[in-house]
Design a protein around this motif. Sequence first.
Motif, PDB file in Angstrom:
ATOM      1  N   LEU A   1      -7.253 -65.737  -6.452  1.00 51.13           N
ATOM      2  CA  LEU A   1      -8.245 -65.663  -5.383  1.00 51.13           C
ATOM      3  C   LEU A   1      -8.159 -66.884  -4.472  1.00 51.13           C
ATOM      4  CD1 LEU A   1     -10.637 -63.952  -4.324  1.00 51.13           C
ATOM      5  CD2 LEU A   1     -12.147 -65.391  -5.705  1.00 51.13           C
TER       6      LEU A   1
ATOM      7  N   TYR B   1     -13.596 -65.592  -0.900  1.00 48.76           N
ATOM      8  CA  TYR B   1     -14.364 -64.352  -0.956  1.00 48.76           C
ATOM      9  C   TYR B   1     -15.699 -64.541  -0.254  1.00 48.76           C
ATOM     10  CZ  TYR B   1     -17.257 -60.582  -2.767  1.00 48.76           C
ATOM     11  OH  TYR B   1     -18.101 -59.517  -2.864  1.00 48.76           O
TER      12      TYR B   1
ATOM     13  N   LEU C   1      -6.568 -62.873  -1.262  1.00 51.60           N
ATOM     14  CA  LEU C   1      -5.776 -63.296  -2.407  1.00 51.60           C
ATOM     15  C   LEU C   1      -4.545 -64.039  -1.903  1.00 51.60           C
ATOM     16  CD1 LEU C   1      -5.786 -59.999  -4.534  1.00 51.60           C
ATOM     17  CD2 LEU C   1      -7.486 -61.829  -4.503  1.00 51.60           C
TER      18      LEU C   1
END
Length: 584
Positions: free
Chosen positions: A218, A221, A229
């Motif tokens: 990751l 987010y 990603l």
Amino acid sequence: MKKTLFLLAALTLGTSSAAPFVWPAKWSADPASSAKKGGEFRSYQISDYKTLNPFTSAEADSLPDLMTLNGATLFKQDPATDGFIPYMAESMPVVSNSNKRFVVKIRQGMKFSDGQPITADDWITTWKIHTDDKVGSNSYDSFFISEKPITIKKINDYTLQFDFPQADATAYVKMSFVPWPDHVFGKAYRAGGADAIKKLWGLNTDPKSIVSPGAWTLSSYSPGQRAVLKKNTYWGEWNKDSAGASLPYLDTQSYRIVKDLNAGLATYLAGDIDSFGASKADDLAQIKKAIDAGTLKATLLPNVSPAATSQWIVFNWNKTSDPFHQKLFRDVRFRHAMSMVANRQAMVQLALGGLGNPTYYSVYPVFKNFISDDAPKYEYNLAGATKLLAQMGFTKKGSDGILVNAQGQKLEFNLSTNAGNNVREQLGRIFADEAKKIGVKVNFTPIDFNNLVGQLTDKGDDRKFDAILLGLSGGDNIWPFGTNVVPCGTNLHSYNNPANGKCLTSQEQLMTKLFYQGQSTLDQAARQKIGDQLLKVEGELQPVVYLVGTSYHVTYNNRLGGQFPKELMNSYYGSRNIETTFIK
């Protein structure tokens, strides 16, 4: 002394870099020499993510899945042959004890995204956490056969021994689970058990602390907006293309959160994402129109294969606080009637634009070898449904047109699906409209996906929902009956999931028995015959009302390269490996 020095040097050389896995050239339509490095693959998601925790997520396309898709299992299936090949395993296992013991050598030199080595401890810890029922992992059922555990033993840092309680046709599938880091999850589990695991990797976790064994980890987010990603460079040390270059080619993948499938299609048509999961004729028409007009430079391959997904309605058998609905949903005549209410032809025509097929069983249409014509079907038949409901006492309608029984109880229930999936929303409306024709009131409401999944996977004697319209994906083509769906007590045995996990009917017991019998049968022809028996019982019990199967269509922006050759594309394997996808 020199011998010791030589030995240390040899060990250092042996663990500093893994013998690479070379991704076969036949898995890509483009030669490896044409692949370019860098760039971003852009996709979409119609609901927000629920968690970053791999042990508590149950949804397809969760972020842990996306980080490890295709790139973190001991074995993988070759789409050209269906056979299993060693991947994180160094070689195929040594098999003994009547096909119940597998000794697996792990490929040495592999690393997590934080640079820590991947060893046998990571598989052992992952197995222990998945099999702790207090964690609530959706993979829990994959590690048991007839309630007997599959055990895993560490022989040394790079050797595992799997012992199955019985021979298992799906053994390679079961051994192919993703190893998560012992130095993260094992450390927490040893200190605080299941509660500590469930607190890890929530949506507010700093992406820098996420550790992945797969090709991706990751980067960022933003809830409701976007997940990004980035590639795990350590993964590229042992994953090479056929020309010897490190994979993945791409630097990043991004997933834009959109409000529904229509918004996803609009984003694709605008060229802002690189692929779209078209499921209905109107989608294909709009994409073709844009391609023909030159506003979208893309490839469109309609009707590549039947779907490897299902769409269904399940009724909740566990409603102690609502005995009327509990009795109603447990009555097989009601479920047969609801299958007869489902106008599948209309669903195919109106919701899918004619591109799909009626379905009656849990086996995905793409696995046609496991679908028997001898299994019962309760096809669209409103007169037949009316007759069955009359047998249950619903012979009269009230002034509002709703059927009532002698006690004055109305034939009415709530039905939910996940908001934003326009196809399921249309399927639900068609079902409710047909039900209304015979006096059954269906209160159909699309709700948040994560809320819906929480209701469906809830266990106990008094679960809150009436009926849910949803779908499943995943599974395998070896034994395509869900290990966490068919046997009583498993996580997605969603119609009857009481606190004690026990079967309620003899048919459930027989389905459970046939499931494990088929799973333990190594001969495919014999396994298919057992599947035929299982399908007959399932069709008669009608625990879930299956609706329609979509066709699998492929479309992608022409800036992408590295897709499968067309002959390898289907709904089970997909259209490409993201690890060998590149921007032209």
